[in-house]
Each structure stands twice: as structure tokens, then as C-alpha cells.
Design an enzyme around this catalytic site. Structure first.
Site, PDB file in Angstrom:
ATOM      1  N   ASN A  10     115.625   4.774 -53.021  1.00 31.14           N
ATOM      2  CA  ASN A  10     114.759   3.595 -52.890  1.00 31.14           C
ATOM      3  C   ASN A  10     113.277   3.978 -52.900  1.00 31.14           C
ATOM      4  O   ASN A  10     112.508   3.529 -53.751  1.00 31.14           O
ATOM      5  CB  ASN A  10     115.143   2.851 -51.597  1.00 31.14           C
ATOM      6  CG  ASN A  10     114.205   1.690 -51.299  1.00 31.14           C
ATOM      7  OD1 ASN A  10     113.031   1.880 -51.049  1.00 31.14           O
ATOM      8  ND2 ASN A  10     114.722   0.480 -51.356  1.00 31.14           N
TER       9      ASN A  10
ATOM     10  N   LYS B 144     112.054  -1.285 -33.043  1.00 33.07           N
ATOM     11  CA  LYS B 144     112.310  -1.525 -34.464  1.00 33.07           C
ATOM     12  C   LYS B 144     112.725  -0.208 -35.091  1.00 33.07           C
ATOM     13  O   LYS B 144     112.055   0.805 -34.895  1.00 33.07           O
ATOM     14  CB  LYS B 144     110.986  -2.023 -35.092  1.00 33.07           C
ATOM     15  CG  LYS B 144     111.090  -2.426 -36.531  1.00 33.07           C
ATOM     16  CD  LYS B 144     111.372  -3.895 -36.669  1.00 33.07           C
ATOM     17  CE  LYS B 144     111.782  -4.279 -38.070  1.00 33.07           C
ATOM     18  NZ  LYS B 144     113.150  -3.872 -38.450  1.00 33.07           N
TER      19      LYS B 144
ATOM     20  N   LYS C  59     116.198   3.651 -33.593  1.00 40.88           N
ATOM     21  CA  LYS C  59     116.910   4.089 -34.803  1.00 40.88           C
ATOM     22  C   LYS C  59     118.402   4.049 -34.529  1.00 40.88           C
ATOM     23  O   LYS C  59     118.828   4.117 -33.377  1.00 40.88           O
ATOM     24  CB  LYS C  59     116.507   5.528 -35.163  1.00 40.88           C
ATOM     25  CG  LYS C  59     116.677   5.862 -36.631  1.00 40.88           C
ATOM     26  CD  LYS C  59     115.584   5.263 -37.464  1.00 40.88           C
ATOM     27  CE  LYS C  59     115.776   5.536 -38.942  1.00 40.88           C
ATOM     28  NZ  LYS C  59     114.592   5.144 -39.718  1.00 40.88           N
TER      29      LYS C  59
ATOM     30  N   SER D 139     108.820  -5.184 -43.055  1.00 41.08           N
ATOM     31  CA  SER D 139     109.895  -5.629 -42.152  1.00 41.08           C
ATOM     32  C   SER D 139     109.310  -6.512 -41.050  1.00 41.08           C
ATOM     33  O   SER D 139     109.911  -7.510 -40.650  1.00 41.08           O
ATOM     34  CB  SER D 139     110.581  -4.421 -41.503  1.00 41.08           C
ATOM     35  OG  SER D 139     111.655  -3.981 -42.285  1.00 41.08           O
TER      36      SER D 139
ATOM     37  N   LYS E 143     105.051   5.303 -35.570  1.00 43.58           N
ATOM     38  CA  LYS E 143     104.747   4.618 -36.838  1.00 43.58           C
ATOM     39  C   LYS E 143     104.300   3.179 -36.574  1.00 43.58           C
ATOM     40  O   LYS E 143     103.314   2.710 -37.145  1.00 43.58           O
ATOM     41  CB  LYS E 143     106.005   4.630 -37.726  1.00 43.58           C
ATOM     42  CG  LYS E 143     105.738   4.342 -39.163  1.00 43.58           C
ATOM     43  CD  LYS E 143     107.033   4.328 -39.952  1.00 43.58           C
ATOM     44  CE  LYS E 143     107.709   5.674 -39.944  1.00 43.58           C
ATOM     45  NZ  LYS E 143     108.928   5.679 -40.785  1.00 43.58           N
TER      46      LYS E 143
ATOM     47  N   THR F 279     108.062   0.476 -48.871  1.00 47.01           N
ATOM     48  CA  THR F 279     107.788   1.837 -48.382  1.00 47.01           C
ATOM     49  C   THR F 279     106.952   2.593 -49.411  1.00 47.01           C
ATOM     50  O   THR F 279     105.915   3.181 -49.098  1.00 47.01           O
ATOM     51  CB  THR F 279     109.112   2.575 -48.108  1.00 47.01           C
ATOM     52  OG1 THR F 279     109.816   1.832 -47.119  1.00 47.01           O
ATOM     53  CG2 THR F 279     108.881   3.987 -47.631  1.00 47.01           C
TER      54      THR F 279
HETATM   55  P1  NAD Z   1     117.998   6.474 -50.375  1.00 43.22           P
HETATM   56  O1  NAD Z   1     119.356   6.697 -49.833  1.00 43.22           O
HETATM   57  O2  NAD Z   1     117.752   5.268 -51.221  1.00 43.22           O
HETATM   58  O3  NAD Z   1     117.530   7.752 -51.227  1.00 43.22           O
HETATM   59  C1  NAD Z   1     117.632   9.055 -50.777  1.00 43.22           C
HETATM   60  C2  NAD Z   1     117.558   9.940 -52.022  1.00 43.22           C
HETATM   61  O4  NAD Z   1     117.480  11.304 -51.609  1.00 43.22           O
HETATM   62  C3  NAD Z   1     118.779   9.840 -52.948  1.00 43.22           C
HETATM   63  O5  NAD Z   1     118.341   9.810 -54.277  1.00 43.22           O
HETATM   64  C4  NAD Z   1     119.538  11.141 -52.688  1.00 43.22           C
HETATM   65  O6  NAD Z   1     120.283  11.567 -53.806  1.00 43.22           O
HETATM   66  C5  NAD Z   1     118.360  12.057 -52.420  1.00 43.22           C
HETATM   67  N1  NAD Z   1     118.719  13.292 -51.744  1.00 43.22           N
HETATM   68  C6  NAD Z   1     119.607  13.486 -50.735  1.00 43.22           C
HETATM   69  N2  NAD Z   1     119.654  14.798 -50.428  1.00 43.22           N
HETATM   70  C7  NAD Z   1     118.781  15.419 -51.267  1.00 43.22           C
HETATM   71  C8  NAD Z   1     118.384  16.769 -51.454  1.00 43.22           C
HETATM   72  N3  NAD Z   1     118.913  17.741 -50.708  1.00 43.22           N
HETATM   73  N4  NAD Z   1     117.457  17.054 -52.400  1.00 43.22           N
HETATM   74  C9  NAD Z   1     116.918  16.067 -53.153  1.00 43.22           C
HETATM   75  N5  NAD Z   1     117.257  14.777 -53.027  1.00 43.22           N
HETATM   76  C10 NAD Z   1     118.183  14.464 -52.089  1.00 43.22           C
HETATM   77  O7  NAD Z   1     117.021   6.528 -49.119  1.00 43.22           O
HETATM   78  P2  NAD Z   1     115.549   5.971 -49.001  1.00 43.22           P
HETATM   79  O8  NAD Z   1     115.631   4.642 -48.352  1.00 43.22           O
HETATM   80  O9  NAD Z   1     114.816   6.134 -50.270  1.00 43.22           O
HETATM   81  O10 NAD Z   1     114.965   6.972 -47.897  1.00 43.22           O
HETATM   82  C11 NAD Z   1     114.470   8.266 -48.264  1.00 43.22           C
HETATM   83  C12 NAD Z   1     113.606   8.773 -47.132  1.00 43.22           C
HETATM   84  O11 NAD Z   1     112.579   7.822 -46.888  1.00 43.22           O
HETATM   85  C13 NAD Z   1     114.315   8.962 -45.785  1.00 43.22           C
HETATM   86  O12 NAD Z   1     113.722  10.045 -45.086  1.00 43.22           O
HETATM   87  C14 NAD Z   1     114.033   7.680 -45.056  1.00 43.22           C
HETATM   88  O13 NAD Z   1     114.133   7.824 -43.658  1.00 43.22           O
HETATM   89  C15 NAD Z   1     112.611   7.451 -45.527  1.00 43.22           C
HETATM   90  N6  NAD Z   1     112.164   6.084 -45.381  1.00 43.22           N
HETATM   91  C16 NAD Z   1     112.747   5.067 -46.088  1.00 43.22           C
HETATM   92  C17 NAD Z   1     112.295   3.763 -45.896  1.00 43.22           C
HETATM   93  C18 NAD Z   1     112.855   2.622 -46.673  1.00 43.22           C
HETATM   94  O14 NAD Z   1     112.353   1.498 -46.493  1.00 43.22           O
HETATM   95  N7  NAD Z   1     113.794   2.816 -47.562  1.00 43.22           N
HETATM   96  C19 NAD Z   1     111.260   3.504 -44.971  1.00 43.22           C
HETATM   97  C20 NAD Z   1     110.666   4.572 -44.300  1.00 43.22           C
HETATM   98  C21 NAD Z   1     111.153   5.865 -44.505  1.00 43.22           C
END
Ligand code: NAD
Length: 420
Positions: free
Chosen positions: A218, A68, A104, A349, A92, A188
Site C-alpha cells: 500500500n 488509535k 496497536k 484516519s 505519531k 500514508t
Molecule cells: P502492505 O502489506 O500493503 O505492504 C507491505 C509490503 O512489504 C509488501 O509488498 C510485502 O511484499 C513487502 N515486504 C514484506 N517483507 C519484505 C522484505 N523482507 N523485503 C521487501 N519487501 C517486503 O503494508 P503497508 O500498509 O504498505 O505497510 C508497510 C509499512 O508501512 C509497515 O511498516 C506499516 O506499519 C507502515 N505503515 C502503513 C500505513 C498504512 O496506512 N498502510 C500507515 C503507517 C505506516
């Protein structure tokens, strides 16, 4: 030789292995990804030209079940990052006791430079390329950075066309109307928030904390929304264009409305009465909770010395480097590690996959209750383990996950079994 992201991730495995008695087979199995495939996706652009994009899918380990893991669209995506993220997913899923291994995927692309039609063609091309690898009983993708429910919907549709049947359980994070689960979009952040709330007393947090959030996508936005609704104060946020700070708290509703309208947080500073600060300054803001929710390696050893928060809640994957971890530990900053703090996403999920397979869907309250139960149970177990063994929450989470992985690997027989 320089240490890679995967080397650094594997150092956590070695450390955890030092705390428990496991067979050498376990480490041999977990120190390399099982399968990594690289493809070039060739799509027609709107101007009639053809363009190709590098893409990967890595299935790290499937001992505990089908793999996953999300799919990331990012200009800096690289195979080593994909393999590291797949390693983290393996741990995880084991932390949360989900019946999954870890995987991934990624495409090296800046999706902001694509039209909507090009994005759809690229998403479908990804599924065409990897349809041999994925499947509801083999490998189940989900959204990650810069991919969303609509992208998952296109990919699911493409898979259905390839296999000739409707198979919603092949991918999670789908739109609700296409078999998605209630509660997936904020899962998340909600998982991380439930964890902090459950351990608040042990973490030394009151019911009204100040929070700084790095990355307002997100995960970051929903964390802000949930925390603000409970009376916490969001004092700083950042996105890829910069950071803003307001000591007495930002107006979260207006911030969210501005982001939804496509504006950067710095563009909202004036109307929110906030000051623009540097991205580094956000990490040093006076607050109780620091929530990295952007990308990997964002908090380095230099930043660690400046952090003033009591607790770091890792919603992003791998935001704190191992060196920074040591400094934070010495300074008494508690890090709630990614493989626990952001596992709410993969947990819901998992609920989506279960609902798709049983063809019977749960209401939102049931989703929240089930998520809460898992987060509190695993969070409490890891907190207790950390206290008993006098290790960090990260080490405890790895020990907790590794014990489960080891049981599954050892159940196939070990060297001791085959030679005694
Ligand atoms: P997303 O694309 O919705 O948001 C990412 C955010 O980070 C955006 O606002 C972007 O502008 C910002 N960003 C990018 N570079 C940056 C920087 N240098 N400084 C500050 N902000 C910056 O992505 P997401 O889904 O929210 O995921 C964010 C993190 O959470 C990732 O590491 C992802 O792997 C992790 N994550 C997400 C989920 C999920 O369900 N969405 C689950 C587990 C882990």
C-alpha cells in the site's frame, strides 16, 4: 540481557527527554504500555477443523485522547512488536497534534494461507475478542500490514452487531460505502510525499529525483505513483520475494498493474527491462531518495554504510535501527522519521473518525488540503527545531511530540504541584 525492539524504541524517548525540561512523572507514565491484552482467536476452518491464533491489543497511552492504532496480520507478530508499534503511535499522533493516544493490534497468522471465508471469520473473531477494549471514544483500530478496507468493514460490522447500533467511528480505513473517508487509501504515501516536496530545497533535492522503494505494498505503491506523476524516477523496488533495478526508471503503471494482478516484482523484471538484484543491493542503489516501506529493522548498521541516497523517507514503522541511524547521521544522510513521514495515514484516519462522528463528509480536495496543511505545519516546525538544536530530524520529531505529551501529563499535576 539482549536489547528488545521496545527497549530500542524507548531509547528515543530518553534521548528526547534529555533535550527538554519535563517532569519525572512524564517519563514514568510513558515508559510502559498502559494495557496489553492477549487473546486466542478460535475459528472454524473451511475443512471443518478448528484452529486458534494468538492475538493482541495494546493501548500504550491515552493522555491526549482515545487510543488509535492499526491491526496487523503477520506470521511473525509478537507482543513486544505490538507494544512498540503502540508506543510509536502515541508519538505519531502527538507529532501531528491529533487528539489521540497510541495503540496497536495484531494476529499471529499468515493471511495468505487462509481462504477468504476464513479471513472473514478471523477478522470477526478479533472484534469479538477485543470489543470490550475498543470503541469510538476508547480505542479506534485501522488497517496495517496485510489487513485492508474489507477487513475493517467486517470488524466494524461485528462491532455494530455486538453493541446493537451503527457506530462507524469505531474503526477507520473502512470501505467508502461503509463510512470510509475519501483519500484514506493513499494517505500514508501522500503525507510522506507532501513532506518531501515541502522540504525539498532544505533537503537538497531537485524536482526530478531517483527513488528506490523497499516494500511495494500500500504505502510503497502509492508513493511510486505520486512521485512518478510529478516526474520523479522510480529506479528500484522490492517486495517479500525480491528486488529489481532499472537505472533509467521503471514503468510505474506496468509495475502497478503487475502487482495488482498478484505477481511479485521479480516476475515482472524481464518485461520491464529491469535486472533482478538482491534485497541488500536495493538499499545501496544510486538514488536521491530511499523509501523503506516494508517492515521494522530492515536497515541495519551494515546496510547504513552502503546507502547512497541523500534522504531516507521512512514510510514503514521503525525500518532503521538506532545503530544504523548513527552511521547515517555521521554520513550526512537525512532520515525523515516514521512518526512524521508516515503519519499521513493516521491523519486521514482522524479525518474519517471526525466525519463519522459529525455525519457530514468532505470531498477529496478538502481532505488533501487539510492533510497538506498539517504535514507542512508540523514538518516545518520539526525541521526548524532540528536546525535550532542541531539534532537529527528524528530527535526533533520526538522532542516535538514529547513536549505535547508532557504538557498533557503535567496538566494533571506533577510531584512539584502536589508537594509545594
Ligand atoms: P502492505 O502489506 O500493503 O505492504 C507491505 C509490503 O512489504 C509488501 O509488498 C510485502 O511484499 C513487502 N515486504 C514484506 N517483507 C519484505 C522484505 N523482507 N523485503 C521487501 N519487501 C517486503 O503494508 P503497508 O500498509 O504498505 O505497510 C508497510 C509499512 O508501512 C509497515 O511498516 C506499516 O506499519 C507502515 N505503515 C502503513 C500505513 C498504512 O496506512 N498502510 C500507515 C503507517 C505506516
Amino acid at each position: 540481557m539482549t536489547e528488545t525492539l521496545l527497549d530500542r524504541a524507548l531509547s528515543r524517548l530518553d534521548e528526547a527527554a534529555g533535550h527538554i525540561n519535563i517532569d519525572a512523572d512524564v517519563i514514568e507514565k510513558l515508559k510502559f504500555p498502559r494495557e496489553t491484552i492477549q487473546m486466542r482467536l478460535l475459528i472454524r476452518m473451511d475443512d471443518g477443523s478448528r484452529k486458534s491464533f494468538l492475538a493482541w491489543r495494546c493501548r500504550y497511552d491515552d493522555t491526549r485522547g482515545p487510543t488509535k492504532g492499526g491491526i496487523r496480520f503477520h506470521p511473525d507478530a509478537a507482543v513486544e512488536e505490538v507494544e512498540t508499534l503502540a508506543f510509536w503511535m502515541t508519538f505519531k499522533c502527538a507529532v501531528m497534534n491529533l487528539p489521540f493516544g497510541g495503540s496497536k493490534g495484531a494476529v499471529k497468522v499468515d493471511p495468505r494461507k487462509l481462504s477468504k471465508a476464513e479471513l472473514e471469520r478471523l477478522s470477526r473473531a478479533y472484534m469479538q475478542a477485543f470489543s470490550r477494549v475498543v470503541g469510538p471514544d476508547r480505542d479506534i483500530p485501522a488497517p496495517d500490514v496485510y489487513t485492508n478496507a474489507m477487513v475493517m468493514g467486517w470488524m466494524a460490522d461485528e462491532y455494530n452487531q455486538i453493541v446493537g447500533s451503527i457506530s462507524p467511528a469505531v474503526i477507520t480505513g473502512k470501505p467508502l460505502a461503509l463510512g470510509g473517508s475519501l483519500g484514506r487509501t493513499d494517505a500514508t504515501a501522500r503525507g510522506g510525499y507532501y513532506l518531501v516536496r515541502h522540504l525539498a530545497t532544505e533537503l537538497g533535492l531537485g524536482s526530478r529525483t531517483r527513488i528506490a522503494i523497499q516494500g511495494f505494498g500500500n504505502a510503497g505503491q502509492y508513493y511510486a505513483e505520486l512521485a512518478a506523476a510529478d516526474g520523479h524516477s522510480i529506479v528500484a523496488v522490492s517486495d517479500s520475494a525480491g528486488a529489481i533495478h532499472k537505472a533509467d526508471g521503471l514503468d510505474v503503471a506496468r509495475l502497478l498493474a503487475g502487482k495488482t494482478a498478484g505477481r511479485h516484482v521479480t516476475e515482472l523484471a524481464a518485461e520491464l527491462g529491469a535486472e533482478i538484484i538482491t534485497p541488500e543491493a536495493l538499499l545501496a542503489v544510486d538514488c536521491e531518495q530511499l523509501v523503506p516501506a516494508a517492515l521494522e529493522d530492515m536497515i541495519t548498521v551494515e546496510h547504513a554504510a552502503t546507502v547512497r541516497a541523500k534522504v531516507i523517507v521512512e514510510l514503514a514503522n521503525g525500518p532503521v535501527t538506532p545503530d544504523a541511524d548513527k552511521v547515517l547521521g555521521q554520513r550526512g544522510v537525512i532520515v525523515l522519521p516514521d512518526i512524521l513521514a508516515n503519519a499521513g495515514g493516521v491523519t486521514v484516519s482522524y479525518f474519517e473518525w471526525v466525519q463519522n462522528r459529525q455525519g457530514f463528509y468532505w470531498d477529496l480536495e478538502e481532505i488533501h488540503q487539510r492533510l497538506l496543511r498539517i504535514v507542512e505545519c508540523e514538518g516545518r516546525a520539526i525541521w526548524t527545531l532540528a536546525q535550532d538544536r542541531q539534532v537529527t530530524m528524528r530527535s526533533a520529531a520526538y522532542i516535538h511530540a514529547l513536549s505535547r505529551l508532557a504538557q498533557a501529563i503535567e496538566a494533571h499535576g506533577t510531584q512539584h504541584f502536589f508537594t509545594s
